[in-house]
Scaffold this active site. Structure first.
Site, PDB file in Angstrom:
ATOM      1  CG  HIS A   1      -2.224   1.570   1.102  1.00 23.54           C
ATOM      2  ND1 HIS A   1      -3.495   1.341   0.781  1.00 23.54           N
ATOM      3  CD2 HIS A   1      -1.500   2.757   1.307  1.00 23.54           C
ATOM      4  CE1 HIS A   1      -3.806   2.319   1.656  1.00 23.54           C
ATOM      5  NE2 HIS A   1      -2.842   3.416   1.034  1.00 23.54           N
ATOM      6  CD  GLU A   2       3.873   4.812   2.907  1.00 22.70           C
ATOM      7  OE1 GLU A   2       4.330   5.509   2.046  1.00 22.70           O
ATOM      8  OE2 GLU A   2       2.423   4.658   2.767  1.00 22.70           O
TER       9      GLU A   2
ATOM     10  CG  HIS B   1       0.554   6.624  -0.476  1.00 22.93           C
ATOM     11  ND1 HIS B   1      -0.901   6.388  -1.001  1.00 22.93           N
ATOM     12  CD2 HIS B   1      -0.414   5.252   0.356  1.00 22.93           C
ATOM     13  CE1 HIS B   1      -1.744   6.520  -0.531  1.00 22.93           C
ATOM     14  NE2 HIS B   1      -1.423   5.565   0.396  1.00 22.93           N
TER      15      HIS B   1
ATOM     16  CG  ASP C   1      -4.473   6.606   1.875  1.00 20.36           C
ATOM     17  OD1 ASP C   1      -3.499   7.328   2.225  1.00 20.36           O
ATOM     18  OD2 ASP C   1      -4.567   5.789   1.020  1.00 20.36           O
TER      19      ASP C   1
END
Length: 272
Positions: free
Chosen positions: A36-37, A40, A130
């Site tokens: 997930h990170e 980003h 988010d």
């Protein structure tokens, strides 16, 4: 990779999983949060953002950058949503792994639950989730940066209060939820304490790098001080302050005066 930092809250949750014998779930959670990170971070790197540190949290991640709200809203939105997007292909891989002997239906259900939980929780409009970042990006495209910060923060802390009351009523003994709620409250407290510093960094970055957006004329009363005038500055726009009858002051002069202690409290029409 050297910039990745695992937050103590995530270490705590992973530790509980290890102690209770849920090793596979712990690995799943860590992989989901990491991917997930990285979503980003990859998009931020694509836009050449200056990344200081990447925090891995139980519900995703949080990157410290040196952009201070001066990147285009479009970039900020793409960087934000590229984390949640990763859950789509992660879920797809889980369905593919069901065809292999080492990935059981039980593993798939647990992996699916973790993915959907982190995805949906992350989309709540609460900072630093988010959803909260998207709310701030939207508000900063509609209001001046100073006002948009307070709008998004007020909405965030209101929703966090409702979420806390709901969790205490429905799941009062859910330890992970308690620690995540505590982390979010601490984050809001620290965010509030640093609100003036954040605004100063936003203005300082504008002073260093000239915005490339459209020119916006701001009608400003002659009695407004320099400190009051800069609160009307929008992100990604260049400003001209229109004062009284045809008098104009360019943004760079206002910023120069703002960072001069002797001129900050002067009426904007007295800037030399």
């Amino acid at each position: 990779m050297k910039k990745i930092h695992v937050h103590p809250v995530l270490w705590f949750i992973l530790g509980i999983g290890m102690i209770t014998g849920m090793f596979k779930e712990v690995v799943m959670l860590f992989v989901i949060v990491f991917v997930h990170e990285m979503g980003h971070s990859w998009m931020a790197h694509w836009f050449k953002w200056r990344i200081k540190k990447i925090h891995l949290l139980p519900f995703g991640g949080m990157a410290e950058t040196e952009e201070y709200g001066n990147r285009p809203v479009k970039e900020e939105v793409l960087v934000t949503i590229f984390g949640p997007i990763q859950h789509i292909w992660l879920i797809g891989i889980s369905y593919i792994l069901l065809m292999t002997p080492f990935w059981s239906n039980a593993d798939h259900k647990i992996f699916l639950l973790h993915n959907l939980t982190i995805l949906l929780f992350n989309l709540l409009p609460i900072l630093p989730l988010d959803g909260g970042k998207l709310l701030f990006s939207l508000s900063s495209s509609l209001f001046p940066f100073y006002k948009s910060y307070y709008v998004s923060f007020t909405a965030s802390i209101t929703l966090l209060s409702l979420l806390t009351m709901l969790s205490l009523t429905v799941l009062p003994f859910h330890l992970n939820l308690v620690f995540i709620s505590m982390f979010l409250w601490v984050h809001h407290y620290l965010e509030w304490r640093q609100r003036h510093y954040m605004f100063l960094r936003f203005l300082l970055e504008r002073k260093r790098v000239k915005p490339k957006g459209k020119v916006k004329v701001i009608q400003t009363p002659m009695t407004d001080t320099v400190a009051e005038a800069v609160k009307n500055v929008y992100r990604n726009k260049e400003h001209i302050f229109s004062i009284g009858q045809g008098t104009i002051v360019h943004e760079h002069l206002v910023l120069e005066a703002f960072f001069d202690r002797n001129k900050r409290s002067l009426p904007i029409n007295e800037i030399p």
